[in-house]
Design an enzyme around this catalytic site. Structure first.
Site, PDB file in Angstrom:
ATOM      1  N   CYS A  67       0.931  -1.398  -0.095  1.00  0.00           N
ATOM      2  CA  CYS A  67       0.071   0.115   0.064  1.00  0.00           C
ATOM      3  C   CYS A  67       0.809   1.111  -0.155  1.00  0.00           C
ATOM      4  CB  CYS A  67      -0.958  -0.086   1.148  1.00  0.00           C
ATOM      5  SG  CYS A  67      -0.279  -0.162   2.711  1.00  0.00           S
TER       6      CYS A  67
HETATM    7  C1  RB5 Z   1      -3.890   5.344   1.035  1.00  0.00           C
HETATM    8  O1  RB5 Z   1      -5.115   5.010   1.521  1.00  0.00           O
HETATM    9  C2  RB5 Z   1      -2.899   4.977   2.345  1.00  0.00           C
HETATM   10  O2  RB5 Z   1      -3.547   5.220   3.496  1.00  0.00           O
HETATM   11  C3  RB5 Z   1      -2.732   3.425   2.211  1.00  0.00           C
HETATM   12  O3  RB5 Z   1      -2.194   3.154   0.821  1.00  0.00           O
HETATM   13  C4  RB5 Z   1      -1.596   2.948   3.428  1.00  0.00           C
HETATM   14  O4  RB5 Z   1      -0.472   3.526   3.361  1.00  0.00           O
HETATM   15  C5  RB5 Z   1      -2.135   2.834   4.622  1.00  0.00           C
HETATM   16  O5  RB5 Z   1      -1.466   2.233   5.355  1.00  0.00           O
END
Ligand code: RB5
Length: 151
Positions: A67
């Site tokens: 993420c």
């Molecule tokens: C974006 O939604 C961001 O919050 C996600 O990709 C991640 O970094 C969360 O932990």
């Protein structure tokens, strides 16, 4: 080896880079999305899809979850029984996540790590296997705590 890979919309590019790497190796890949950067699916839902597949496999599959930071994916993945997920952005942590912790999910953040380092970490991680030794009772202690707290 069978790898389940997933990302949210912050990490489609790095996920595609890692998939391209995995295709050069002897790895069966299961991609649980997101497939485009305009897919609004929240990262916990992608982590859930991946972890359910790992559990269904009897933990023979490993996961890679990406993420923005790796943190949200990791926090979610560790809510699933038998999942030991770690955020790793350096070679030592990547190595120890398997050798010390018998981890089965590698989490990374596209907004944190460059593609070349991520590829190096994944290549190394794929080669590693946990071996019985002094770390075994420590990992067992994780499992015991999990069994006490997750019914
Ligand atoms: C974006 O939604 C961001 O919050 C996600 O990709 C991640 O970094 C969360 O932990």
């Amino acid at each position: 080896m069978q790898i389940v890979i997933g990302c949210d919309n912050a990490a489609v590019s790095l996920k595609n880079t890692i998939i391209a790497l995995l295709k050069t190796k002897n790895v069966e890949i299961e991609d649980v999305g997101c497939f485009t950067s305009d897919d609004p699916t929240y990262y916990p839902l992608v982590a859930k899809r991946a972890c359910e597949k790992i559990i269904e496999s009897g933990y023979t599959k490993r996961g890679i979850l990406i993420c923005g930071t790796g943190l949200g994916m990791c926090m979610t993945a560790n809510k699933f029984k038998g999942i030991r997920a770690a955020v790793c952005h350096d070679i030592f942590s990547t190595e120890r996540s398997i050798l010390s912790n018998n981890g089965n999910v590698l989490c990374m953040g596209e907004r944190v790590i460059g593609a070349e380092l991520a590829k190096t970490l994944v290549s190394h991680w794929l080669e590693l296997t946990f071996k019985d030794g002094p770390s075994t009772p420590k990992v067992q202690a994780i499992i015991d705590i999990e069994n006490e707290n997750m019914k």
